[in-house]
Design a protein around this motif. Structure first.
Motif, short mmCIF file in Angstrom:
data_model
loop_
_atom_site.label_atom_id
_atom_site.label_comp_id
_atom_site.label_asym_id
_atom_site.label_seq_id
_atom_site.Cartn_x
_atom_site.Cartn_y
_atom_site.Cartn_z
N SER A 70 20.95 30.35 37.24
CA SER A 70 21.93 31.31 37.75
C SER A 70 23.36 30.91 37.40
CB SER A 70 21.80 31.44 39.27
OG SER A 70 22.03 30.19 39.89
N ILE A 71 24.16 31.94 37.13
CA ILE A 71 25.58 31.73 36.86
C ILE A 71 26.29 31.42 38.17
CG2 ILE A 71 27.72 32.81 36.05
CD1 ILE A 71 26.04 34.46 34.14
N ARG A 72 27.13 30.41 38.16
CA ARG A 72 27.83 30.00 39.37
C ARG A 72 29.34 30.08 39.19
NH1 ARG A 72 24.63 25.38 42.70
NH2 ARG A 72 22.50 26.04 42.21
N LEU A 73 30.02 30.37 40.27
CA LEU A 73 31.48 30.41 40.28
C LEU A 73 31.95 29.97 41.65
CD1 LEU A 73 34.16 31.20 38.86
CD2 LEU A 73 33.89 33.47 39.86
N MET A 74 32.73 28.91 41.70
CA MET A 74 33.22 28.42 42.98
C MET A 74 34.53 29.10 43.36
SD MET A 74 34.74 24.64 42.10
CE MET A 74 35.60 24.49 43.67
N THR A 75 34.81 29.11 44.63
CA THR A 75 36.05 29.73 45.10
C THR A 75 37.25 28.82 44.78
OG1 THR A 75 35.76 28.71 47.27
CG2 THR A 75 34.87 30.94 46.96
N LEU A 76 38.40 29.44 44.70
CA LEU A 76 39.61 28.67 44.43
C LEU A 76 39.91 27.74 45.60
CD1 LEU A 76 42.01 31.39 42.97
CD2 LEU A 76 41.07 29.44 41.73
N PRO A 77 40.42 26.54 45.32
CA PRO A 77 40.87 25.67 46.41
C PRO A 77 41.95 26.37 47.22
CG PRO A 77 40.83 24.50 44.31
CD PRO A 77 40.61 25.93 43.99
N LYS A 78 41.91 26.23 48.54
CA LYS A 78 42.87 26.93 49.39
C LYS A 78 44.31 26.60 49.03
CE LYS A 78 39.88 27.52 53.44
NZ LYS A 78 39.70 27.24 54.89
N GLY A 118 38.02 19.33 31.69
CA GLY A 118 38.16 20.76 31.40
C GLY A 118 37.16 21.58 32.17
N GLY A 119 35.94 21.06 32.32
CA GLY A 119 34.93 21.76 33.11
C GLY A 119 35.31 21.88 34.57
N VAL A 120 35.94 20.83 35.11
CA VAL A 120 36.41 20.87 36.50
C VAL A 120 37.45 21.97 36.67
CG1 VAL A 120 37.52 19.60 38.37
CG2 VAL A 120 35.99 18.40 36.80
N ILE A 121 38.42 22.00 35.78
CA ILE A 121 39.49 22.99 35.86
C ILE A 121 38.95 24.40 35.70
CG2 ILE A 121 41.65 23.77 34.79
CD1 ILE A 121 41.89 21.12 36.26
N ASN A 122 37.91 24.53 34.88
CA ASN A 122 37.35 25.85 34.60
C ASN A 122 36.47 26.39 35.72
OD1 ASN A 122 36.65 28.01 32.47
ND2 ASN A 122 34.63 27.23 33.03
N ALA A 123 35.95 25.49 36.56
CA ALA A 123 34.95 25.88 37.56
C ALA A 123 35.36 27.07 38.45
CB ALA A 123 34.59 24.67 38.43
N PRO A 124 36.60 27.14 38.96
CA PRO A 124 36.94 28.28 39.82
C PRO A 124 37.34 29.54 39.05
CG PRO A 124 38.23 26.29 40.35
CD PRO A 124 37.63 26.10 38.99
N ILE A 125 37.36 29.48 37.71
CA ILE A 125 37.87 30.60 36.93
C ILE A 125 36.77 31.40 36.25
CG2 ILE A 125 39.28 31.22 34.92
CD1 ILE A 125 40.89 30.44 37.36
N THR A 126 35.84 30.71 35.60
CA THR A 126 34.83 31.38 34.80
C THR A 126 33.44 31.00 35.28
OG1 THR A 126 36.30 31.27 32.89
CG2 THR A 126 34.00 31.82 32.46
N GLY A 127 32.62 31.98 35.60
CA GLY A 127 31.23 31.71 35.94
C GLY A 127 30.46 31.27 34.70
#
Length: 288
Positions: free
Chosen positions: A116-124, A203-212
């Motif tokens: 499954s494609i995952r996308l985390m929420t932005l840090p508050k 780069g993967g960490v930075i991308n996590a909240p942006i692109t599923g």
């Protein structure tokens, strides 16, 4: 296009370019120093994203920003040890091995996280927007640009102003001579690979909240960064940043101006640049 929309698109393109830079910078270091192409770079990028989902859910996004690149970098050391016996042999062997590593990493991610494609929420702390000159910009995009610029400066400083960087430049220039001067080439290869994969993980960490993303994208994402490598120059680490920013801006504005050709734009730009300067448009004259 309004002025505010233009600048918002500009920031989007720069932030996207910075994420791509983190993959390409590590790849360029590995190519320049070790004379090999790591086809597993995209898999390490996606691995950084998926590790962020798990670690950030437990202890928060900002600790993951530090922990994940270290984990991915350490895994890179083991890959370098597996590749080391192939140094000096046909380049195809190394390419196949690193491609196999990409499959193993992607399949391991499927085992742990599924398809499954995952996308985390932005840090508050980074979920709002900032007003600059009367225009509101997403705070997280500005954060991405800041982190990317910090990594670019740190990378430049390490290569050009430290003893470690001096030894890396010596290996890049003449590996055999560096070895004769007492430089531990194998140890530096491990460090180069660790840094290269660690930056991709960041780069993967930075991308996590942006692109599923899905785990199998680790096998295809290499094709997305190939235009940046060719535009900047395969063995030209200084060309990574301007090439990544150029492609990021072309993607951002191209998605608005030519949405039907959006996926073709980076490859088309690469072909045009190769016609103009095959070694990369940001490669200095006389450099290979």
């Amino acid at each position: 296009m309004t002025v505010s929309y233009f600048f918002q698109t500009l920031v989007t393109g720069l932030s996207s370019g910075m994420v791509s830079y983190m993959m390409v910078a590590g790849m360029s270091l590995i190519i320049s120093g070790m004379n090999m192409v790591n086809f597993g770079q995209g898999a390490f990028f996606v691995l950084g994203t998926y590790l962020t989902y798990t670690i950030a859910a437990s202890i928060g996004f900002f600790p993951a920003l530090i922990i994940v690149p270290i984990i991915v970098g350490v895994l890179g050391i083991f890959v370098e040890k597996a590749v080391r016996p192939l140094f000096g042999k046909n380049m195809l062997y190394i390419m196949l091995l690193t491609f196999g590593v990409a499959y193993i990493v992607c399949d391991a991610m499927v085992m742990f996280w599924g398809y499954s494609i995952r996308l985390m929420t932005l840090p508050k702390a980074l979920s709002g927007s900032v007003a600059l000159f009367g225009i509101r910009f997403p705070m997280y995009y500005l954060f991405m640009i800041t982190v990317g610029a910090t990594i670019a400066f740190s990378f430049w400083f390490m290569i050009n102003k430290t003893k470690l960087g001096m030894m890396m430049r010596a290996i890049i220039k003449d590996r055999e001579m560096a070895s004769c001067l007492g430089i531990n080439v194998n140890k530096l290869f491990a460090i180069m690979f660790m840094v290269g994969t660690g930056i991709a993980g960041l780069g993967g960490v930075i991308n996590a909240p942006i692109t599923g993303m899905s785990p199998k994208e680790g096998l295809s994402i290499f094709g997305n960064i190939m235009p940046i490598l060719m535009i900047g120059g395969m063995r030209n680490m200084d060309g990574c940043l301007p090439a990544a920013l150029l492609v990021g801006l072309v993607n951002a504005f191209g998605a608005i101006v030519l949405p039907q050709y959006y996926n073709l734009l980076p490859a088309a730009l690469m072909v045009i640049c190769m016609f103009i300067k095959p070694n990369g448009i940001f490669t200095k004259k006389g450099a290979a």
